[in-house]
Design a protein around this motif. Structure first.
Motif, PDB file in Angstrom:
ATOM      1  N   GLY A 192       2.460   1.704  -3.443  1.00 21.69           N
ATOM      2  CA  GLY A 192       1.481   2.224  -4.392  1.00 21.69           C
ATOM      3  C   GLY A 192       1.189   3.682  -4.148  1.00 21.69           C
ATOM      4  O   GLY A 192       1.042   4.476  -5.098  1.00 21.69           O
ATOM      5  N   ALA A 193       1.102   4.058  -2.851  1.00 24.65           N
ATOM      6  CA  ALA A 193       0.804   5.457  -2.522  1.00 24.65           C
ATOM      7  C   ALA A 193       1.945   6.359  -2.966  1.00 24.65           C
ATOM      8  O   ALA A 193       1.725   7.443  -3.533  1.00 24.65           O
ATOM      9  CB  ALA A 193       0.553   5.594  -1.028  1.00 24.65           C
ATOM     10  N   LEU A 230       0.829  -1.212   0.000  1.00 22.89           N
ATOM     11  CA  LEU A 230       0.000   0.000   0.000  1.00 22.89           C
ATOM     12  C   LEU A 230       0.862   1.259   0.000  1.00 22.89           C
ATOM     13  O   LEU A 230       0.602   2.213  -0.727  1.00 22.89           O
ATOM     14  CB  LEU A 230      -0.925  -0.009   1.225  1.00 22.89           C
ATOM     15  N   ASN A 231       1.944   1.221   0.800  1.00 30.03           N
ATOM     16  CA  ASN A 231       2.866   2.364   0.834  1.00 30.03           C
ATOM     17  C   ASN A 231       3.569   2.557  -0.510  1.00 30.03           C
ATOM     18  O   ASN A 231       3.745   3.689  -0.983  1.00 30.03           O
ATOM     19  CB  ASN A 231       3.902   2.183   1.937  1.00 30.03           C
ATOM     20  N   SER A 264      -0.301   2.851 -10.818  1.00 30.94           N
ATOM     21  CA  SER A 264      -0.115   3.048  -9.376  1.00 30.94           C
ATOM     22  C   SER A 264      -1.446   2.942  -8.650  1.00 30.94           C
ATOM     23  O   SER A 264      -1.535   2.373  -7.548  1.00 30.94           O
ATOM     24  CB  SER A 264       0.520   4.421  -9.112  1.00 30.94           C
ATOM     25  N   ALA A 265      -2.485   3.509  -9.268  1.00 27.94           N
ATOM     26  CA  ALA A 265      -3.815   3.386  -8.661  1.00 27.94           C
ATOM     27  C   ALA A 265      -4.261   1.929  -8.614  1.00 27.94           C
ATOM     28  O   ALA A 265      -4.890   1.484  -7.643  1.00 27.94           O
ATOM     29  CB  ALA A 265      -4.802   4.231  -9.456  1.00 27.94           C
ATOM     30  N   GLN A 299      -5.534  -2.968  -1.620  1.00 24.52           N
ATOM     31  CA  GLN A 299      -6.757  -2.882  -0.828  1.00 24.52           C
ATOM     32  C   GLN A 299      -7.494  -4.215  -0.828  1.00 24.52           C
ATOM     33  O   GLN A 299      -8.008  -4.670   0.219  1.00 24.52           O
ATOM     34  CB  GLN A 299      -7.660  -1.789  -1.417  1.00 24.52           C
ATOM     35  N   LEU A 307      -2.714   0.246  -5.754  1.00 21.64           N
ATOM     36  CA  LEU A 307      -3.442   0.531  -4.504  1.00 21.64           C
ATOM     37  C   LEU A 307      -4.711  -0.312  -4.419  1.00 21.64           C
ATOM     38  O   LEU A 307      -5.085  -0.805  -3.336  1.00 21.64           O
ATOM     39  CB  LEU A 307      -3.788   2.020  -4.433  1.00 21.64           C
ATOM     40  N   GLN A 308      -5.368  -0.504  -5.578  1.00 25.11           N
ATOM     41  CA  GLN A 308      -6.588  -1.314  -5.590  1.00 25.11           C
ATOM     42  C   GLN A 308      -6.281  -2.765  -5.227  1.00 25.11           C
ATOM     43  O   GLN A 308      -6.999  -3.395  -4.448  1.00 25.11           O
ATOM     44  CB  GLN A 308      -7.233  -1.241  -6.978  1.00 25.11           C
TER      45      GLN A 308
END
Length: 678
Positions: free
Chosen positions: A7-8, A4-5, A658-659, A666, A662-663
């Motif tokens: 990707g962020a 997650l980090n 990148s989004a 998640q 994150l998906q």
């Protein structure tokens, strides 16, 4: 969480890249903008037993695509281009003043000289005399008109200089403000790209007016210097420039650029110190090109006016009076100086002038640091004429001019005095003779061949010259007057000067007369004799008049020269146009740099045309150099829309990936929570 980090961080980094690309596209038309790139770096990995696990990416800095060397070279080249282009435009205006054709000054001079032909053919014709005086008046009017046009150009240049200086001071203040902003933000460790672009653009604009050099300081500010070493901008402080008359020669009409800093005396920066920039080009035009144009026109006005006045005074009017000056000319020109001396050139004394030697130039008298010795420098080409003291200077005739200084006001050591003998001559040329009867067309002497002559002797020319022997200096002096053959007493007995030839072809003089002059010698001397040698076609100069004979004389042949006003001749002088012929013959005198009076204007046009062509070539060359350097600078710093569009797609896809990361992170995290909840 690590995914997650990662990707962020990737999402944020690509967002910055997209924003920077958009910033480039938005500023594509902004002058001075430098393309910016996002510099990304890998975040240091986390150590585990299995090795370092990557933690993603982060933005290190926003890089400004900029080459300092190319930027400075382009700015300097643009300064030179601005100077050359501005000068070329103004010199072209100067050329327009000296136009040819029927409306030009050359045509007026030709018409004036040609009009004397009708007076020669019919000396008593009042209409012919009126036309001739009208042509002279028209010539003087065109001289004044040309001088007025030069004054208008000078006024426009001075106003443009003042406007440019106001703009320079404004730009200097803006650069100082940007310097202050840069110094404030420099401490955060990052480069203020847009502020740096703004400062570079201001400096480029400043170089359009005056060439500068830049020296960076440790706090991020840049010192901007003009004239080699004068700090126009230092940190957050800006000095001022001003335009005014040269302090070295007050009243000379020469312009100077001054550096003004609080608490210090103004420093004059002449055009040779400025390098490039519009101000430098204007100063070069005003102090060199325009000055030469004024001098060329003024020399022509002074030479024509002086020689025609001189010859007019030697003749006789229709009423038997000596002629008066045709044109009003300045009587004297004084030297411009900051010292105590009082120097002048006497323009009203024909004996002190030699118009055929005039050079279209200003002159500077430079005195040595000790005594009154020094040198006269002709500023048009730098040639120097040395003198030992004021008397030695006064005795020399430099380019047909005599420089004189008042002994009661001696020069100070090292003093410099500027003389501009031709600057105002054309503007002040005025016609003085308006009555046709006052045109001195007649010779003050007449000549007759002996009635018993048996040779082939013939009269080829007779005119007043004003050339007489100076017994003090043992030289020929231009007096502007003649010693006419004496009138007989009583008139019926006859009189005058008689030339009697012998069998050897030599002649003796009878009557009251001086010794003939040998004008073929250099310098002229007294003719050897008596008896005196006779050369057919060669003028014999006696007492301010000359006679030219052709043919071969026989032994005892005579020629008698008499005073035209002698009562025994009655009013024959009214039908004589010898002096009008002498006035017309002035057109063939080599007066302007080996050009005749008639061809002098063509030579003037050629000189101005050559200067115009040279200025245009320099402008074209400097424009080519500046364009090439600007293209090189733009290749590094400029924004390419095609390239930015490609980057926009690239960063958009990276952002979307990148989004997606994150998906995915998640989804994994949600599945993990669901599994743990069971």
């Amino acid at each position: 969480m690590s995914l997650l980090n990662v990707g962020a961080r990737a999402l944020l980094a690509n967002q910055v890249a997209l924003q920077t690309t958009g910033h480039n596209i938005a500023n594509v038309s902004v002058a001075g903008y430098s393309r910016q790139n996002v510099v990304m770096q890998t975040v240091p990995g986390q150590f585990t037993g299995a090795g370092y696990i990557g933690k993603g990416v982060q933005v290190a800095t926003i890089l400004r695509n900029h080459n300092e060397l190319l930027t400075r070279q382009a700015a300097a080249a643009q300064a030179v281009q601005a100077a050359d282009t501005t000068r070329a435009e103004r010199v072209s205006q100067l050329q327009d003043v000296f136009k040819g054709g029927t409306s030009g000054l050359g045509a007026a001079i030709t018409d004036m000289l040609n009009s004397l032909g009708d007076v020669i053919n019919s000396p008593t014709d009042i209409t012919a005399r009126t036309v001739s005086l009208t042509r002279m008046d028209e010539m003087a009017a065109r001289m004044r008109s040309s001088a007025e046009q030069l004054q208008q150009i000078e006024g426009a240049v001075n106003e443009q200089l003042k406007t440019d200086v106001v703009r320079i001071n404004s730009l200097a203040g803006s650069i100082a403000d940007v310097n202050e902003q840069i110094a404030r933000v420099k401490g955060n460790g990052q480069t203020p790209n847009d502020l740096l672009d703004r400062r570079d653009q201001l400096i480029r604009e400043l170089n359009q007016y005056v060439q500068t050099t830049q020296i960076p300081a440790d706090d991020g500010t840049v010192g901007v210097f003009v004239g080699g070493s004068q700090a126009l901008v230092l940190g957050a402080t800006a000095a001022q420039l001003s335009i005014d008359e040269s302090q070295l020669f007050p009243g000379s009409r020469q312009q100077g650029l001054y550096f003004v800093r609080a608490g210090a005396a103004p420093v004059e920066l002449n055009d040779s110190m400025l390098g490039g920039g519009e101000v430098a080009g204007l100063l070069r035009f005003a102090n060199q090109d325009l000055a030469e144009g004024r001098n060329l026109l003024g020399r022509m006005a002074l030479a024509i006016g002086t020689t025609m006045n001189y010859q007019q005074k030697l003749g006789l009017t229709l009423d038997g009076q000596p002629g008066k000056a045709l044109f009003a000319l300045p009587a004297q020109v004084t030297g411009a100086t900051r010292g105590t001396s009082q120097g002048h050139i006497d323009l009203g004394n024909s004996a002190a002038l030699s118009p055929t030697q005039f050079a279209a130039s200003d002159y500077e008298v430079r005195f040595a640091n000790t005594g009154s010795a020094g040198q006269v420098v002709r500023l048009s080409d730098g040639k120097a004429f040395a003198f030992a003291d004021l008397n030695d200077l006064r005795s020399q005739k430099i380019d047909g001019l005599t420089f004189d200084f008042d002994a009661a006001h001696p020069p100070t050591a090292g003093e410099r005095v500027l003389f501009q003998p031709f600057a105002g001559a054309a503007a002040n040329l005025q016609m003085l003779v308006y009555s046709p009867r006052d045109l001195a067309a007649a010779n003050p002497v007449n000549a007759a061949m002996g009635t018993t002559n048996s040779g082939t002797l013939q009269l080829a020319g007779l005119k007043a010259t004003g050339l007489q022997w100076n017994g003090v200096s043992s030289s020929v002096q231009t007096t502007g007057s003649i010693t006419a053959p004496p009138s007989p007493t009583p008139p019926a007995t006859g009189g005058g000067v008689t030339l009697t030839f012998n069998a050897n072809g030599e002649f003796n003089l009878g009557g009251t007369t001086g010794t003939p002059l040998d004008m073929n010698a250099n310098p002229p001397v007294l003719l050897a004799g008596p008896p005196y040698a006779y050369v057919p076609g060669q003028a014999i100069h006696i007492d301010g008049w000359s006679i030219t004979l052709q043919g071969t004389p026989a032994d005892g042949d005579t020629v008698k020269v008499g005073n035209a006003l002698d009562p025994q001749y009655g009013d024959i002088y009214t039908r004589n146009a010898g002096n009008a012929g002498a006035l017309q013959q002035l057109r063939d005198v080599k007066m302007f740099d080996e050009s005749t009076l008639a061809d002098g204007y063509a030579g003037l046009m050629a000189q101005v045309g050559t200067r115009t062509q040279s200025a245009a070539y320099a402008a074209k060359l400097s424009e080519s150099i500046a364009s090439n350097l600007e293209a090189s600078r733009t290749a590094v710093s400029g924004v390419n829309l095609d390239e930015e569009a490609a980057k926009l797609i690239q960063y958009q896809q990276a952002y979307q990936a990148s989004a997606k990361m994150l998906q995915v992170a998640q989804t994994i995290f949600d599945n993990l929570l669901q599994t743990m909840g069971r």
